[in-house]
Design a protein around this motif. Structure first.
Motif, PDB file in Angstrom:
ATOM      1  N   VAL A 132       0.811  -1.213   0.000  1.00  0.00           N
ATOM      2  CA  VAL A 132       0.000   0.000   0.000  1.00  0.00           C
ATOM      3  C   VAL A 132       0.847   1.268   0.000  1.00  0.00           C
ATOM      4  N   GLY A 133       2.162   1.114   0.040  1.00  0.00           N
ATOM      5  CA  GLY A 133       3.063   2.256  -0.024  1.00  0.00           C
ATOM      6  C   GLY A 133       4.367   1.843  -0.668  1.00  0.00           C
ATOM      7  N   LEU A 134       4.988   2.778  -1.362  1.00  0.00           N
ATOM      8  CA  LEU A 134       6.220   2.479  -2.080  1.00  0.00           C
ATOM      9  C   LEU A 134       7.067   3.735  -2.163  1.00  0.00           C
ATOM     10  N   ALA A 135       8.340   3.627  -1.850  1.00  0.00           N
ATOM     11  CA  ALA A 135       9.308   4.708  -2.039  1.00  0.00           C
ATOM     12  C   ALA A 135      10.374   4.178  -2.983  1.00  0.00           C
ATOM     13  N   TYR A 136      10.487   4.822  -4.137  1.00  0.00           N
ATOM     14  CA  TYR A 136      11.418   4.351  -5.158  1.00  0.00           C
ATOM     15  C   TYR A 136      11.791   5.537  -6.032  1.00  0.00           C
ATOM     16  N   ASP A 137      13.073   5.827  -6.151  1.00  0.00           N
ATOM     17  CA  ASP A 137      13.480   7.012  -6.899  1.00  0.00           C
ATOM     18  C   ASP A 137      14.245   6.703  -8.178  1.00  0.00           C
ATOM     19  N   SER A 138      14.085   5.513  -8.718  1.00  0.00           N
ATOM     20  CA  SER A 138      14.740   5.158  -9.971  1.00  0.00           C
ATOM     21  C   SER A 138      14.145   5.981 -11.114  1.00  0.00           C
ATOM     22  N   ALA A 139      15.006   6.557 -11.938  1.00  0.00           N
ATOM     23  CA  ALA A 139      14.540   7.357 -13.073  1.00  0.00           C
ATOM     24  C   ALA A 139      13.697   6.526 -14.032  1.00  0.00           C
ATOM     25  N   SER A 140      14.002   5.235 -14.168  1.00  0.00           N
ATOM     26  CA  SER A 140      13.232   4.388 -15.086  1.00  0.00           C
ATOM     27  C   SER A 140      11.821   4.116 -14.564  1.00  0.00           C
ATOM     28  N   PHE A 141      11.596   4.338 -13.264  1.00  0.00           N
ATOM     29  CA  PHE A 141      10.282   4.117 -12.674  1.00  0.00           C
ATOM     30  C   PHE A 141       9.359   5.326 -12.836  1.00  0.00           C
ATOM     31  N   THR A 142       9.925   6.516 -12.975  1.00  0.00           N
ATOM     32  CA  THR A 142       9.163   7.766 -13.007  1.00  0.00           C
ATOM     33  C   THR A 142       7.998   7.753 -13.995  1.00  0.00           C
ATOM     34  N   PRO A 143       8.161   7.286 -15.236  1.00  0.00           N
ATOM     35  CA  PRO A 143       7.022   7.324 -16.167  1.00  0.00           C
ATOM     36  C   PRO A 143       5.844   6.432 -15.743  1.00  0.00           C
ATOM     37  N   PHE A 144       6.084   5.466 -14.879  1.00  0.00           N
ATOM     38  CA  PHE A 144       5.042   4.508 -14.504  1.00  0.00           C
ATOM     39  C   PHE A 144       4.376   4.811 -13.167  1.00  0.00           C
ATOM     40  N   ARG A 145       4.945   5.717 -12.408  1.00  0.00           N
ATOM     41  CA  ARG A 145       4.506   5.926 -11.031  1.00  0.00           C
ATOM     42  C   ARG A 145       3.032   6.296 -10.900  1.00  0.00           C
TER      43      ARG A 145
END
Length: 185
Positions: free
Chosen positions: A40-53
Motif C-alpha cells: 500500500v506504499g512504495l518509495a522508489y526514486d529510480s529514473a526508469s520508474f518515473t514514467p510509470f509511477r
C-alpha cells in the motif's frame, strides 16, 4: 577547502554507515509474518520508474514460510496487460528477517529486510541492490488495502530518513479485481 572536503567525506561515510545499520525487526517471527499482504506504499526514486509511477496500484502478495526458513512470495500486480502473477523465492540468511533473492529481470541477487512489523496490520520492507549505482526501495505492506494514517506517516518518515525525496513516496490506490476473485484469494 580542506575543511569542506573533510566535511563531505564525513557526511558520505556517515551515509554509508546509516545504510549498513538498517536492522531487521527485532525477534522476527516468520510464521507470524506469513499470509496475505497488500503493498500500500512504495518509495522508489529510480529514473526508469518515473514514467510509470502514476499508474501504480496497490498489489497483493501471499507469503508462504517454507520448512527450511525460506519464503515463497506470490505477488499479483495490476499492469496495462492485466493482472500479472509473479512468484519470488526468498532465501533466508543467518539474520532472521533478512532474505536474499535472485532477480531474473536484473540478473543479480537483491537483499530484502523486514525493518518493522506488528504482524497484524503493517510491515515496512527494504529492498537493496547495487546495479550501476545503489538502489533502495522501501515498501509499506498492510494486511488490508487500507492502513492507519499514523502508519503511513511512520512509513513516509522512514523513507525520508533513507534519503528518498518526498515526491518519490507513493500510496497507490487499490487495484480492482487483481488478483481476479476466481483465484480464491
Amino acid at each position: 577547502m580542506r575543511t569542506t572536503v573533510l566535511a563531505v567525506v564525513i557526511v558520505m561515510l556517515f551515509g554509508m554507515v546509516v545504510d549498513a545499520d538498517v536492522k531487521p525487526q527485532r525477534d522476527f517471527n516468520l510464521r507470524m509474518f506469513a499470509g496475505r499482504w497488500y503493498r500500500v506504499g512504495l518509495a522508489y526514486d529510480s529514473a526508469s520508474f518515473t514514467p510509470f509511477r502514476d499508474n501504480v496500484k496497490a498489489s497483493m502478495g501471499v507469503i508462504t514460510a517454507m520448512p527450511n526458513g525460506n519464503v515463497n512470495l506470490t505477488m499479483w500486480d495490476a499492469t496495462p496487460l492485466g493482472c500479472q502473477r509473479k512468484v519470488y523465492n526468498y532465501e533466508k540468511t543467518s539474520v532472521p528477517g533478512q532474505f536474499t533473492y535472485f532477480s531474473t529481470r536484473h540478473n543479480m541477487v537483491k537483499d530484502i529486510t523486514v525493518v518493522d512489523t506488528n504482524y497484524t496490520d503493517y510491515a515496512v520492507v527494504l529492498k537493496h541492490k547495487v546495479f550501476n549505482r545503489e538502489y533502495t526501495q522501501v515498501a509499506l505492506y498492510g494486511r488490508s488495502q487500507t492502513v492507519r494514517n499514523d502508519t503511513i506517516m511512520k512509513f513516509k518518515a522512514f523513507a525520508v530518513s533513507r534519503g528518498f525525496p518526498r515526491d518519490s513516496i507513493l500510496t497507490p490506490p487499490p487495484a480492482e479485481n487483481c488478483p481476479p476473485s476466481r483465484s480464491g484469494r
